[in-house]
Design an enzyme around this catalytic site. Structure first.
Site, PDB file in Angstrom:
ATOM      1  N   LYS A 223     -37.124 -24.711 -14.534  1.00 32.19           N
ATOM      2  CA  LYS A 223     -36.347 -23.531 -14.926  1.00 32.19           C
ATOM      3  C   LYS A 223     -34.993 -23.921 -15.486  1.00 32.19           C
ATOM      4  O   LYS A 223     -34.509 -23.304 -16.431  1.00 32.19           O
ATOM      5  CB  LYS A 223     -36.189 -22.595 -13.736  1.00 32.19           C
ATOM      6  CG  LYS A 223     -37.541 -22.078 -13.289  1.00 32.19           C
ATOM      7  CD  LYS A 223     -37.518 -20.669 -12.782  1.00 32.19           C
ATOM      8  CE  LYS A 223     -38.943 -20.243 -12.547  1.00 32.19           C
ATOM      9  NZ  LYS A 223     -39.129 -18.879 -12.195  1.00 32.19           N
TER      10      LYS A 223
ATOM     11  N   GLU B 146     -28.514 -18.044  -9.718  1.00 38.05           N
ATOM     12  CA  GLU B 146     -28.530 -17.192 -10.898  1.00 38.05           C
ATOM     13  C   GLU B 146     -28.014 -15.823 -10.482  1.00 38.05           C
ATOM     14  O   GLU B 146     -28.365 -15.343  -9.400  1.00 38.05           O
ATOM     15  CB  GLU B 146     -29.987 -17.073 -11.366  1.00 38.05           C
ATOM     16  CG  GLU B 146     -30.187 -16.603 -12.771  1.00 38.05           C
ATOM     17  CD  GLU B 146     -31.667 -16.606 -13.130  1.00 38.05           C
ATOM     18  OE1 GLU B 146     -32.172 -17.646 -13.589  1.00 38.05           O
ATOM     19  OE2 GLU B 146     -32.324 -15.569 -12.926  1.00 38.05           O
TER      20      GLU B 146
ATOM     21  N   ARG C  39     -48.739 -20.987 -21.309  1.00 43.30           N
ATOM     22  CA  ARG C  39     -50.183 -20.769 -21.162  1.00 43.30           C
ATOM     23  C   ARG C  39     -50.511 -19.363 -21.644  1.00 43.30           C
ATOM     24  O   ARG C  39     -49.617 -18.598 -21.978  1.00 43.30           O
ATOM     25  CB  ARG C  39     -50.561 -20.877 -19.685  1.00 43.30           C
ATOM     26  CG  ARG C  39     -49.688 -19.937 -18.847  1.00 43.30           C
ATOM     27  CD  ARG C  39     -50.183 -19.734 -17.452  1.00 43.30           C
ATOM     28  NE  ARG C  39     -49.155 -19.158 -16.602  1.00 43.30           N
ATOM     29  CZ  ARG C  39     -48.881 -17.875 -16.473  1.00 43.30           C
ATOM     30  NH1 ARG C  39     -49.555 -16.992 -17.192  1.00 43.30           N
ATOM     31  NH2 ARG C  39     -47.930 -17.427 -15.671  1.00 43.30           N
TER      32      ARG C  39
ATOM     33  N   HIS D 107     -42.230  -9.178  -7.035  1.00 44.36           N
ATOM     34  CA  HIS D 107     -42.139 -10.089  -8.179  1.00 44.36           C
ATOM     35  C   HIS D 107     -43.486 -10.386  -8.832  1.00 44.36           C
ATOM     36  O   HIS D 107     -43.602 -11.320  -9.617  1.00 44.36           O
ATOM     37  CB  HIS D 107     -41.458 -11.417  -7.801  1.00 44.36           C
ATOM     38  CG  HIS D 107     -40.090 -11.221  -7.225  1.00 44.36           C
ATOM     39  ND1 HIS D 107     -39.021 -10.795  -7.968  1.00 44.36           N
ATOM     40  CD2 HIS D 107     -39.630 -11.359  -5.959  1.00 44.36           C
ATOM     41  CE1 HIS D 107     -37.950 -10.699  -7.193  1.00 44.36           C
ATOM     42  NE2 HIS D 107     -38.298 -11.023  -5.968  1.00 44.36           N
TER      43      HIS D 107
END
Lengths: 503, 177
Positions: free
Chosen positions: A115, A202, A294, A237
Site C-alpha cells: 500500500k 492514514e 487482477r 469493509h
C-alpha cells in the site's frame, strides 16, 4: 495460446471457462477434495485434483498448480480473483515454467501490492492520496514517535496493514490514547493474515464514497479506463452491492478520475486488467486508495454497460493482441447496472455463514439479468471458502429501472436448504436512502446497527398463513420417511410414481 | 382428513387437510381455502389458492404461490420460502422457537458453534454479566470472523470456548444463565 489452466474455483472459475469456450480455447479446472462435484469441474474440458480442502493445501499451492499445468499441457494460467491472484511469486512461477500468466507482471503485482509503494506510485503520477505516512512505521519506532506522526496526520485516523486487504489489519483510532493499542493489534492481525506486520497511518475521511475505475492495458502502451463503479455499500469493509455508473459522479469528475487512474497505471507500466480504487469526499475531491492487480468480483456490471468482455480481453492482451477498444465506448455507459453478492449467510442472524446442502435452486433470469454462479442444487456450500454463491446483476435503461428489475429478480430467485442474503437485498433495495443514492461507505454498517438484529423481511400475516398451509400440504404429501440409509431403488420408483400421481 | 398443529410466528395454528382428486381443502383455524397443488420437486410446491371475494360479487381470485420447503439443520424446523421470504415453521410440536427467542424465556442459553471453525476471541469471562445481543465469542469460518451473541440477559455460567481452539459444528461454547 490453446489451453488455459484456471487456478481458482467457484463462480469465477466458471466465468473464465465460459470465456475460454467462446474463444475456442481448452479449459483446465483444478479442484480440492470437497470440490470434486463443483460446477467448474463439471464444465471444464479437463480437471486435476490438487489436494485437501483447506486452501493452504490446494488452491494456494503454487507447486501443485504449476504441476497441473504441466501435466495438462496448458500454455497459460488465469488466476481469477482471491487465492493467488495477487501473489507475485505465483505470477513469477508461472512465467518461470514457460506459462503465460493472464494478468500483470510479477513486478507490477509486487509494487501495487504494497500500500505504501502504491501510494508513492500514485503521487508520482500526480494523483492525490489520502493524507498519511509515506513509509511503513518503523518496527522499532517508539510510541512517542508514532504519536507525533499521528498528530501531524490528524484524527480520526486509520492504522492499516501495508500488505492489507479485506479490512484485515485495519483499526480506526478516534482518541489519541487508543493509538498504541490499535497499532499493536493491527500489527499482530497483519502478521497473521499476510505474514507481514508492517502498518502505516492514514487519515480517515468523513463519510467518503468508494468509487473505482476499471482499466485494461496492453503490451503496446495502450491504457483504457472504464466508466466508474460505485462500491460504497459495504459491510465491514466488504463490498455487498456495486453499481455503474455512480449517481455521485458528474461527467467532469468522471473525466478527471478516469484520467488519474490511467496515469497511475501508465506510470508503473501496468498491463492486463486492473482496478484503481478511490475515496471521494463530500466535496467531490478524490483520493487514491489502492490498486487491485487482477479481475474484480464486480466486473460483470462494467461488461453490462459497455458491452465489452473483460475476461476475453484479459486473454487477448496476454497473447499480445492490441487493445483496439474505442476509449469513448469504455467511458460511456449504456444504461445502468447493479450487482448483489448473494452469500450463504443468514442476514437475520448477524450474517453468520450458512453452509450446507442446496436442495433446490432456480436463479433469476429473463430480460437484463445475469447470474454468475458456481452453485447448483445438490451441491454443498463448503465451509473452507468464501461463502458467496452467486453474483446477481441487473441491467436496465436507467437506475430506477435497474433497481426495479433487481427487485423483480430477487423475488424470482429461489433457493432452499441454506439461508442466503436475498431477503436482505430485498430490504436494502426498498430503502429510500438507497433509491435516492444517499449513501457512503459508513451507510450500511450504520443501518445494520440501527436494525439491531430485527429480521429484514418480517413475514406479513398472509405470508405466515401461506407458510402454514404449505407446510401442512408438504407433510401430507410427503411419502413416509425412507429407511435411514436411503432405501432401495424400488422405493424411489414408488416415490416417483406417487409424485406423478399427484398431477 | 389429516390434522396438523403448526407453529409459525410464535403462534400455534390448527390446520386440517382434506383431499378430493388433485384439489385440497385446507382449513386454517376456522377458515377454509381450496388449493390446487403441483409438486415441482421434493422441495418445491406450486399452489393455486382460491380466495373468496368477501362480498361474493365476483368469482374467487386464484392466487398463485411458489413455495420451497426444506429442513433447517440448525433448529430442526422447516424453512418455508414464500417467494423470497423465509418463514420458520414447526409441524406437530417439533420444538419451534423463533430464533431471537431461542433458549430465551427462563431457561439457560446454550450457545453452540453454528459451523466448524476456529475460536479467535473470547470476549467474556466466567461469571460476567451479559446483556442480550452482546457479542460473546468470535469464530473464524469461511474466511470471515463471526460474532456469536448472547440471546438473553444473564450471567456467563459456563465457558468452554478457548482462544485458538478449533471447534466442530454444535460444540458447546458458552452457557448464559
Amino acid at each position: 495460446m490453446k489451453k488455459i489452466l484456471i487456478a481458482n474455483r467457484g463462480e469465477i472459475a466458471v466465468r473464465i471457462i465460459r470465456a475460454c469456450r467462446e474463444m475456442d480455447l481448452s479449459s483446465v479446472a483444478v479442484y480440492s477434495e470437497c470440490d470434486r462435484s463443483a460446477l467448474h469441474v463439471r464444465l471444464a474440458d479437463e480437471a486435476y485434483a490438487i489436494g485437501p480442502s483447506a486452501p493452504r493445501e490446494s488452491y494456494l499451492r503454487i507447486d501443485r498448480l504449476v504441476d497441473a499445468a504441466r501435466r495438462s499441457g496448458a500454455d497459460a494460467v488465469h488466476p481469477g480473483y482471491g487465492f493467488l491472484a495477487e501473489n507475485e511469486d505465483f505470477a513469477a512461477a508461472c512465467v518461470g515454467a514457460g506459462l503465460t500468466f493472464i494478468g500483470p507482471t510479477a513486478r507490477a503485482i509486487e509494487t501495487m501490492g504494497s500500500k505504501t509503494a502504491a501510494r508513492g506510485a500514485a503521487k508520482r503520477a500526480g494523483v492525490p492520496v489520502v493524507p498519511g505516512t509515506e513509509d511503513p512505521l518503523g518496527a522499532d519506532a517508539t510510541s512517542e514517535e508514532i504519536a507525533a506522526t499521528a498528530q501531524s496526520i490528524g484524527y480520526p485516523l486509520l492504522v492499516k496493514a501495508v500488505a492489507g486487504g479485506g479490512g484485515k489489519g485495519m483499526r480506526t483510532v478516534v482518541d489519541p490514547s487508543d493509538l498504541a493499542s490499535a497499532v499493536g493489534a493491527a500489527r499482530s492481525e497483519a502478521a497473521t493474515a499476510f505474514g507481514d506486520p508492517a502498518v502505516y497511518l492514514e487519515r480517515e475521511l468523513p463519510r467518503p464514497r468508494h468509487i473505482e475505475v476499471q482499466l485494461l492495458a496492453d503490451h503496446h502502451g495502450a491504457v483504457v479506463p472504464f466508466v466508474e463503479r460505485e462500491c460504497s455499500i459495504q459491510r465491514r469493509h466488504q463490498k455487498v452491492v456495486e453499481e455503474t455508473p455512480s449517481i455521485a459522479v458528474t461527467p467532469a469528475l468522471r473525466a478527471e478520475i478516469t484520467s488519474a487512474a490511467a496515469a497511475v497505471a501508465k506510470g508503473v507500466g501496468y498491463t492486463n486488467a486492473g482496478t484503481i480504487e478511490f475515496l471521494v469526499d463530500e466535496n467531490g475531491r478524490f483520493y487514491f486508495l489502492e490498486m487491485n492487480t487482477r479481475l474484480q468480483v464486480e466486473h460483470p456490471i462494467t461488461e453490462m454497460v459497455t458491452g465489452l468482455d473483460l475476461v476475453q480481453w484479459q486473454i487477448r492482451i496476454a497473447r499480445g493482441e492490441r487493445l483496439d477498444v474505442d476509449p469513448a465506448r469504455a467511458l460511456t455507459p449504456t444504461g445502468h447496472a447493479i450487482e448483489c453478492r448473494v452469500y450463504a449467510e443468514d442476514p437475520d442472524n448477524n450474517f453468520l455463514p450458512s453452509p450446507g446442502r442446496i436442495v433446490a435452486l432456480r436463479p433469476a433470469a429473463g430480460p437484463g439479468i445475469r447470474d454468475d454462479s458456481g452453485a447448483t442444487a445438490g451441491l454443498d456450500v463448503p465451509i473452507f471458502y468464501d461463502p458467496m454463491i452467486s453474483k446477481l446483476a441487473a441491467w436496465a435503461e436507467d437506475r430506477p429501472r435497474a433497481i426495479a428489475r433487481m427487485r423483480r429478480a430477487l423475488a424470482e430467485y429461489l433457493v432452499a436448504g441454506i439461508r442466503t442474503t436475498v431477503p436482505f437485498f430485498t430490504w436494502l433495495l426498498s430503502q429510500p436512502d438507497f433509491s435516492a443514492g444517499r449513501f457512503d461507505t459508513t451507510y450500511l454498517d450504520g443501518v445494520l446497527k440501527a436494525q439491531n438484529g430485527r429480521p429484514f423481511v418480517e413475514p406479513a400475516a398472509g405470508v405466515e398463513e401461506m407458510a402454514a398451509i404449505a407446510a401442512a400440504l408438504h407433510t401430507a404429501l410427503s411419502p413416509a420417511r425412507p429407511p435411514a440409509n436411503g432405501g432401495s431403488t424400488g422405493g424411489r420408483w414408488k416415490t416417483e410414481a406417487r409424485l406423478e400421481g399427484l398431477r | 382428513m389429516q390434522h396438523f398443529e403448526i407453529e409459525v410466528g410464535g403462534r400455534t395454528r390448527r390446520v386440517a387437510v382434506a383431499r378430493t382428486g388433485d384439489k385440497f381443502a385446507v382449513t386454517l383455524d376456522d377458515r377454509t381455502v381450496h388449493a390446487d397443488v403441483a409438486r415441482i420437486d421434493a422441495h418445491t410446491l406450486s399452489l393455486v389458492v382460491d380466495t373468496e371475494c368477501p362480498t361474493g360479487a365476483t368469482d374467487p381470485v386464484r392466487a398463485a404461490f411458489e413455495v420451497t420447503i426444506a429442513p433447517d439443520a440448525a433448529t430442526g424446523q422447516l424453512i418455508v420460502g414464500v417467494g423470497p421470504t423465509p418463514v420458520a415453521v414447526a409441524v406437530n410440536g417439533r420444538r419451534a422457537r423463533r430464533r431471537d427467542e431461542a433458549s430465551g424465556g427462563n431457561g439457560p442459553q446454550r450457545l453452540s458453534a453454528p459451523m466448524p471453525g476456529k475460536i479467535v476471541r473470547v470476549l467474556v469471562k466466567s461469571g460476567d454479566p451479559v446483556r442480550a445481543r452482546q457479542p460473546l465469542v468470535v469464530v473464524e469460518a469461511m474466511k470471515m470472523e463471526n460474532e456469536l451473541r448472547a440471546g438473553r440477559d444473564g450471567l456467563v455460567a459456563e465457558l468452554h470456548a478457548r482462544e485458538g481452539e478449533s471447534v466442530d459444528a454444535g460444540a458447546l461454547l458458552v452457557v448464559v444463565q
